[in-house]
Design a protein around this motif. Structure first.
Motif, PDB file in Angstrom:
ATOM      1  N   UNK A   1       0.855  -1.197   0.000  1.00 26.56           N
ATOM      2  CA  UNK A   1       0.000   0.000   0.000  1.00 26.56           C
ATOM      3  C   UNK A   1       0.886   1.240   0.000  1.00 26.56           C
ATOM      4  N   UNK A   2       0.335   2.321  -0.535  1.00 27.47           N
ATOM      5  CA  UNK A   2       1.094   3.568  -0.576  1.00 27.47           C
ATOM      6  C   UNK A   2       2.112   3.623  -1.694  1.00 27.47           C
ATOM      7  N   UNK A   3       1.923   2.802  -2.736  1.00 25.83           N
ATOM      8  CA  UNK A   3       2.835   2.856  -3.890  1.00 25.83           C
ATOM      9  C   UNK A   3       2.685   4.223  -4.566  1.00 25.83           C
ATOM     10  N   UNK A   4       3.771   4.771  -5.142  1.00 23.90           N
ATOM     11  CA  UNK A   4       3.684   6.094  -5.774  1.00 23.90           C
ATOM     12  C   UNK A   4       2.517   6.171  -6.761  1.00 23.90           C
ATOM     13  N   UNK A   5       1.715   7.200  -6.604  1.00 24.18           N
ATOM     14  CA  UNK A   5       0.575   7.409  -7.479  1.00 24.18           C
ATOM     15  C   UNK A   5      -0.700   6.733  -7.029  1.00 24.18           C
ATOM     16  N   UNK A   6      -0.653   5.951  -5.941  1.00 28.54           N
ATOM     17  CA  UNK A   6      -1.852   5.265  -5.472  1.00 28.54           C
ATOM     18  C   UNK A   6      -2.869   6.275  -4.946  1.00 28.54           C
TER      19      UNK A   6
END
Length: 429
Positions: A294-299
């Motif tokens: 969770x919290x991947x860039x662009x999420x």
């Protein structure tokens, strides 16, 4: 030792002889003095086959204890039908298989130098389970991962070497083998699925062939880090048949198509759900473990909600979650719109609460079931172990109520009496 055929066969014979001498075996010149005969056969043309068959017949008549290896050994059924009394039949390039047969039928005398190292090697795990690494490296280029930069592309171990190691571990008392790699279901792609021989069996260096062969060893076989290629479907019937544990570790990583594309991961949520449904129809006992980021860039919040919706639909049994963190050298570090740390934490907490409710409900369904448990140890609360649904260190435990002493590494039958978010509680039968 009788060596027939071409120079390549001669080299194979030299390797076998070298290993024999290294282990203290003596080589003699005739049948009468020998405790065993090894024949390296040729099977290229008819005259070579005939010579090999005559040599086998002569050795059996003169000595009686015969191992056959080499090219004719690739036709193991034909040879076994003609000479059922043979001790073992292996194919070419099979030094370890030949040595395994020699050890079984003519154990070497104790060597105080060699025998300090057990055949299975030195292990850091408890005696009753062991990790079996089948390959190194990875061909994928996931943007959050630097393993290919550290370990290189996929390099699969020859299947006969893997099987020999597995056999050594089982003979040493291991009750559970945990198959690991960076990408287990890609096993053999780099080797073009080359055929090798183990215990006289031709085996392709292939994921499903390995699972089927390991299933012959009579211990728990647990498959980890399985990338969801289409051929993974072929291993589900093996689970239904009891050859390998109905446990599949597939790191899906996310469910949003947009985020999966940014991760350079394949993924179609609807197709994945269809496959999970079809797997469970074939093998209702199947347990699926996965990990997510969770919290991947662009999420976005919408991407995250798609992930929660996937968890609800998939009803995965065991789930781990990580908050995205930048790793030096990872391509994802250069992606736009990084997620704020506070939002990452908030999504992680929501994710875990969401999955915890699913896990709690699924474990409650176990109450009243009889399960086989591998005893792991004892603490201040009593004995505990793991079911087929529990991998060591990452999944739950089964706590066993009993007045009897148990032996770590033994299997016991229990009846599940209670559960919580991650663990089960049971009475010994």
């Amino acid at each position: 030792m009788v060596s027939l055929g071409c120079p390549k066969a001669t080299v194979d014979s030299e390797q076998i002889l070298t290993q024999l001498r290294a282990e203290g075996y003596k080589i003699v010149a005739d049948y009468d003095q020998a405790d065993m005969v090894i024949i390296n056969t040729c099977g290229f043309i008819d005259s070579a086959v005939e010579e090999s068959m005559q040599t086998i017949d002569e050795a059996l008549h003169e000595n009686g204890k015969v191992i056959v290896t080499g090219c004719l050994g690739a036709k193991s059924e034909q040879v076994a039908q003609a000479f059922p009394e043979l001790l073992a039949i292996t194919g070419p390039h099979a030094t370890q298989e030949v040595m395994s047969a020699v050890h079984e039928h003519l154990p070497a005398e104790h060597d105080p130098f060699l025998d300090l190292v057990p055949a299975q090697g030195i292990k850091l795990t408890p005696q009753h389970y062991a990790y079996l690494k089948i390959s190194e490296g990875c061909n994928h280029r996931c943007t959050f991962c630097i393993i290919p930069a550290l370990r290189g592309d996929l390099v699969s171990r020859p299947i006969d070497e893997v099987m020999q190691e597995a056999e050594n571990l089982v003979q040493a008392g291991v009750r559970e083998l945990l198959v690991i790699s960076q990408d287990t279901s890609a096993y053999g792609i780099d080797a073009k699925y080359a055929t090798r021989f183990w215990q006289g069996q031709p085996l392709q260096t292939r994921f499903v062939a390995l699972a089927r062969a390991l299933g012959q060893l009579g211990v728990w076989i647990r498959l980890h880090y399985v990338y969801p290629y289409p051929h993974v479907d072929d291993v589900i019937p093996l689970m239904a048949q009891g050859l390998v544990l109905p446990y599949l570790d597939i790191p899906f990583q996310h469910a949003s198509p947009r985020i999966l594309k940014a991760m350079k991961r394949p993924g179609n949520q609807e197709k994945v759900l269809e496959r999970i449904q079809s797997w469970r129809k074939i093998c209702p006992d199947l347990v699926i473990r996965s990990t997510f980021i969770v919290g991947f860039p662009g999420e976005t919040e919408e991407d995250f909600q798609q992930l929660l919706d996937f968890l609800t639909a998939a009803q995965l049994d065991r789930v781990g979650c990580f908050m995205y963190s930048a790793v030096e050298g990872a391509a994802a570090n250069d992606l736009p719109n990084p997620v704020d740390e506070a939002i990452k934490q908030e999504r992680f907490d929501r994710f875990m609460r969401h999955q915890q409710a699913i896990s709690t409900a699924k474990l409650q369904c176990r109450i009243g079931q009889t399960m086989t448990v591998l005893v792991e140890g004892r603490d201040e609360h009593g004995w505990y172990g793991r079911s087929y649904a529990d991998a060591p260190d990452i999944d739950g435990l089964v706590y066993i109520k009993t007045d009897q002493d148990m032996i770590v590494g033994n299997f016991v039958e229990v009846i599940i009496t209670d559960s919580d978010e991650y663990d089960l509680y049971a009475d010994q039968r």
